[in-house]
Write a protein that holds these residues in place. Structure first.
Motif, PDB file in Angstrom:
ATOM      1  N   ARG A 199       0.846  -1.199   0.000  1.00  0.00           N
ATOM      2  CA  ARG A 199       0.000   0.000   0.000  1.00  0.00           C
ATOM      3  C   ARG A 199       0.884   1.252   0.000  1.00  0.00           C
ATOM      4  O   ARG A 199       0.640   2.201  -0.748  1.00  0.00           O
ATOM      5  CB  ARG A 199      -0.934  -0.016   1.227  1.00  0.00           C
ATOM      6  CG  ARG A 199      -2.040   1.017   1.142  1.00  0.00           C
ATOM      7  CD  ARG A 199      -2.891   1.065   2.385  1.00  0.00           C
ATOM      8  NE  ARG A 199      -4.152   1.742   2.139  1.00  0.00           N
ATOM      9  CZ  ARG A 199      -4.281   3.064   2.044  1.00  0.00           C
ATOM     10  NH1 ARG A 199      -3.233   3.838   2.189  1.00  0.00           N
ATOM     11  NH2 ARG A 199      -5.478   3.606   1.816  1.00  0.00           N
ATOM     12  N   THR A 203       1.098   4.378  -2.508  1.00  0.00           N
ATOM     13  CA  THR A 203       0.857   5.767  -2.099  1.00  0.00           C
ATOM     14  C   THR A 203       2.098   6.635  -2.316  1.00  0.00           C
ATOM     15  O   THR A 203       1.965   7.843  -2.520  1.00  0.00           O
ATOM     16  CB  THR A 203       0.355   5.854  -0.633  1.00  0.00           C
ATOM     17  OG1 THR A 203       1.267   5.204   0.238  1.00  0.00           O
ATOM     18  CG2 THR A 203      -1.035   5.258  -0.488  1.00  0.00           C
ATOM     19  N   VAL A 226       1.643   7.773  -5.696  1.00  0.00           N
ATOM     20  CA  VAL A 226       0.576   8.797  -5.710  1.00  0.00           C
ATOM     21  C   VAL A 226       1.148  10.133  -5.208  1.00  0.00           C
ATOM     22  O   VAL A 226       0.886  11.195  -5.797  1.00  0.00           O
ATOM     23  CB  VAL A 226      -0.635   8.367  -4.835  1.00  0.00           C
ATOM     24  CG1 VAL A 226      -1.621   9.519  -4.654  1.00  0.00           C
ATOM     25  CG2 VAL A 226      -1.348   7.171  -5.452  1.00  0.00           C
ATOM     26  N   LYS A 268       1.166  13.520  -7.281  1.00  0.00           N
ATOM     27  CA  LYS A 268       0.501  14.730  -6.784  1.00  0.00           C
ATOM     28  C   LYS A 268       1.491  15.890  -6.704  1.00  0.00           C
ATOM     29  O   LYS A 268       1.147  17.027  -7.044  1.00  0.00           O
ATOM     30  CB  LYS A 268      -0.103  14.467  -5.399  1.00  0.00           C
ATOM     31  CG  LYS A 268      -1.391  13.648  -5.436  1.00  0.00           C
ATOM     32  CD  LYS A 268      -2.004  13.523  -4.039  1.00  0.00           C
ATOM     33  CE  LYS A 268      -3.416  12.992  -4.126  1.00  0.00           C
ATOM     34  NZ  LYS A 268      -4.046  12.890  -2.789  1.00  0.00           N
ATOM     35  N   ALA A 319      -3.907  15.908   0.595  1.00  0.00           N
ATOM     36  CA  ALA A 319      -5.095  15.220   1.121  1.00  0.00           C
ATOM     37  C   ALA A 319      -6.287  15.400   0.182  1.00  0.00           C
ATOM     38  O   ALA A 319      -6.416  16.418  -0.493  1.00  0.00           O
ATOM     39  CB  ALA A 319      -5.446  15.763   2.493  1.00  0.00           C
ATOM     40  N   ASP A 320      -7.153  14.373   0.142  1.00  0.00           N
ATOM     41  CA  ASP A 320      -8.374  14.435  -0.659  1.00  0.00           C
ATOM     42  C   ASP A 320      -9.529  13.949   0.219  1.00  0.00           C
ATOM     43  O   ASP A 320      -9.848  12.753   0.260  1.00  0.00           O
ATOM     44  CB  ASP A 320      -8.214  13.542  -1.905  1.00  0.00           C
ATOM     45  CG  ASP A 320      -9.425  13.627  -2.833  1.00  0.00           C
ATOM     46  OD1 ASP A 320     -10.497  14.075  -2.375  1.00  0.00           O
ATOM     47  OD2 ASP A 320      -9.300  13.247  -4.017  1.00  0.00           O
ATOM     48  N   GLU A 344     -11.396  10.240   0.875  1.00  0.00           N
ATOM     49  CA  GLU A 344     -11.347   9.605   2.198  1.00  0.00           C
ATOM     50  C   GLU A 344     -12.750   9.261   2.699  1.00  0.00           C
ATOM     51  O   GLU A 344     -12.952   8.199   3.305  1.00  0.00           O
ATOM     52  CB  GLU A 344     -10.642  10.525   3.204  1.00  0.00           C
ATOM     53  CG  GLU A 344      -9.144  10.615   2.972  1.00  0.00           C
ATOM     54  CD  GLU A 344      -8.444  11.536   3.964  1.00  0.00           C
ATOM     55  OE1 GLU A 344      -8.882  11.610   5.125  1.00  0.00           O
ATOM     56  OE2 GLU A 344      -7.460  12.175   3.565  1.00  0.00           O
ATOM     57  N   GLN A 348     -13.727   6.111   1.116  1.00  0.00           N
ATOM     58  CA  GLN A 348     -12.967   4.982   1.679  1.00  0.00           C
ATOM     59  C   GLN A 348     -13.515   4.587   3.060  1.00  0.00           C
ATOM     60  O   GLN A 348     -13.672   3.398   3.353  1.00  0.00           O
ATOM     61  CB  GLN A 348     -11.474   5.349   1.802  1.00  0.00           C
ATOM     62  CG  GLN A 348     -10.747   5.401   0.470  1.00  0.00           C
ATOM     63  CD  GLN A 348      -9.368   6.033   0.606  1.00  0.00           C
ATOM     64  OE1 GLN A 348      -9.254   7.235   0.829  1.00  0.00           O
ATOM     65  NE2 GLN A 348      -8.330   5.239   0.501  1.00  0.00           N
ATOM     66  N   ILE A 355      -3.793   6.716   6.761  1.00  0.00           N
ATOM     67  CA  ILE A 355      -3.881   7.854   5.834  1.00  0.00           C
ATOM     68  C   ILE A 355      -3.124   9.069   6.396  1.00  0.00           C
ATOM     69  O   ILE A 355      -2.492   9.816   5.640  1.00  0.00           O
ATOM     70  CB  ILE A 355      -5.358   8.183   5.490  1.00  0.00           C
ATOM     71  CG1 ILE A 355      -5.923   7.089   4.574  1.00  0.00           C
ATOM     72  CG2 ILE A 355      -5.481   9.549   4.813  1.00  0.00           C
ATOM     73  CD1 ILE A 355      -7.341   7.316   4.106  1.00  0.00           C
ATOM     74  N   VAL A 376       0.321   8.572   5.382  1.00  0.00           N
ATOM     75  CA  VAL A 376       0.464   8.780   3.928  1.00  0.00           C
ATOM     76  C   VAL A 376       0.519  10.280   3.617  1.00  0.00           C
ATOM     77  O   VAL A 376       1.376  10.738   2.842  1.00  0.00           O
ATOM     78  CB  VAL A 376      -0.705   8.107   3.159  1.00  0.00           C
ATOM     79  CG1 VAL A 376      -0.702   8.518   1.686  1.00  0.00           C
ATOM     80  CG2 VAL A 376      -0.631   6.590   3.292  1.00  0.00           C
ATOM     81  N   HIS A 434       3.183  12.471   1.649  1.00  0.00           N
ATOM     82  CA  HIS A 434       2.829  13.316   0.487  1.00  0.00           C
ATOM     83  C   HIS A 434       3.362  14.740   0.693  1.00  0.00           C
ATOM     84  O   HIS A 434       3.869  15.368  -0.229  1.00  0.00           O
ATOM     85  CB  HIS A 434       1.313  13.411   0.316  1.00  0.00           C
ATOM     86  CG  HIS A 434       0.658  12.179  -0.265  1.00  0.00           C
ATOM     87  ND1 HIS A 434       1.338  11.032  -0.593  1.00  0.00           N
ATOM     88  CD2 HIS A 434      -0.652  11.933  -0.572  1.00  0.00           C
ATOM     89  CE1 HIS A 434       0.481  10.140  -1.079  1.00  0.00           C
ATOM     90  NE2 HIS A 434      -0.730  10.669  -1.065  1.00  0.00           N
TER      91      HIS A 434
HETATM   92  O1  LIG Z   1      -6.016   8.620  -3.180  1.00  0.00           O
HETATM   93  C1  LIG Z   1      -5.312   9.593  -2.873  1.00  0.00           C
HETATM   94  O2  LIG Z   1      -5.496  10.711  -3.363  1.00  0.00           O
HETATM   95  C2  LIG Z   1      -4.231   9.432  -1.916  1.00  0.00           C
HETATM   96  O3  LIG Z   1      -3.427  10.331  -1.728  1.00  0.00           O
HETATM   97  C3  LIG Z   1      -4.162   8.172  -1.119  1.00  0.00           C
HETATM   98  C4  LIG Z   1      -4.883   8.314   0.222  1.00  0.00           C
HETATM   99  C5  LIG Z   1      -4.808   6.903   0.866  1.00  0.00           C
HETATM  100  O4  LIG Z   1      -3.861   6.631   1.604  1.00  0.00           O
HETATM  101  O5  LIG Z   1      -5.690   6.079   0.560  1.00  0.00           O
HETATM  102  C6  LIG Z   1      -4.156   9.320   1.070  1.00  0.00           C
HETATM  103  C7  LIG Z   1      -4.559  10.619   1.176  1.00  0.00           C
HETATM  104  C8  LIG Z   1      -5.810  11.125   0.616  1.00  0.00           C
HETATM  105  O6  LIG Z   1      -6.433  12.040   1.463  1.00  0.00           O
HETATM  106  C9  LIG Z   1      -6.709  10.015   0.203  1.00  0.00           C
HETATM  107  C10 LIG Z   1      -6.296   8.731   0.043  1.00  0.00           C
END
Ligand SMILES: O=C(O)C(=O)C[C@]1(C(=O)O)C=C[C@@H](O)C=C1
Length: 119
Positions: A38, A42, A45, A49, A57-58, A62, A65, A91, A94, A98
């Motif tokens: 995972r 990420t 990702v 980004k 962050a998104d 989230e 999820q 997260i 992660v 990021h």
């Molecule tokens: O899908 C993304 O945009 C990611 O950056 C991955 C992830 C995750 O770990 O699942 C991490 C941060 C985001 O806020 C949402 C999801």
């Protein structure tokens, strides 16, 4: 229960405990490998980004999820609150990665050592 029966009972208990612990060790190993996979995804990702100046962050993603994992947890008879807390914990880490990738990208090739490698 006489002493021999008590000893036998304890030996059976220990054998059952060892067997369960052996399964737990296998499951923990699988969890570590899955988490490593995972984080490999990420990391890609985070770099994507950073390259495209997207926010780390998104919250909308989230929310989807969380809803999905809570549903899966319920079906698997796992506490959905625990599943949500576990996802939030992962997260959070992660997003920290990021943010570091975004800082690296913003500081350019000199700070990341690319200029030296390209010279
Ligand atoms: O899908 C993304 O945009 C990611 O950056 C991955 C992830 C995750 O770990 O699942 C991490 C941060 C985001 O806020 C949402 C999801």
């Amino acid at each position: 229960m006489d002493q021999t029966a008590a000893d036998q009972d304890q030996a059976e208990g220990l054998a059952d405990l060892q067997s369960l612990r052996s399964s737990i060790d296998n499951i923990d190993a699988a969890l570590i490998h899955m988490l490593a996979e995972r984080f490999r995804c990420t990391k890609a990702v985070g770099e994507l980004k950073a390259r495209h100046a997207m926010p780390p962050a998104d919250p909308a993603r989230e929310a989807l999820q969380v809803a999905r994992l809570r549903r899966l947890a319920q079906e698997a008879r796992l506490d959905p609150d625990f599943a949500e807390k576990f996802l939030a914990f992962v997260i959070r880490e992660v997003i920290r990665h990021h943010e570091a990738a975004a800082i690296d990208a913003a500081s350019g090739p000199v700070a990341t050592g690319m200029a030296r490698r390209e010279a």
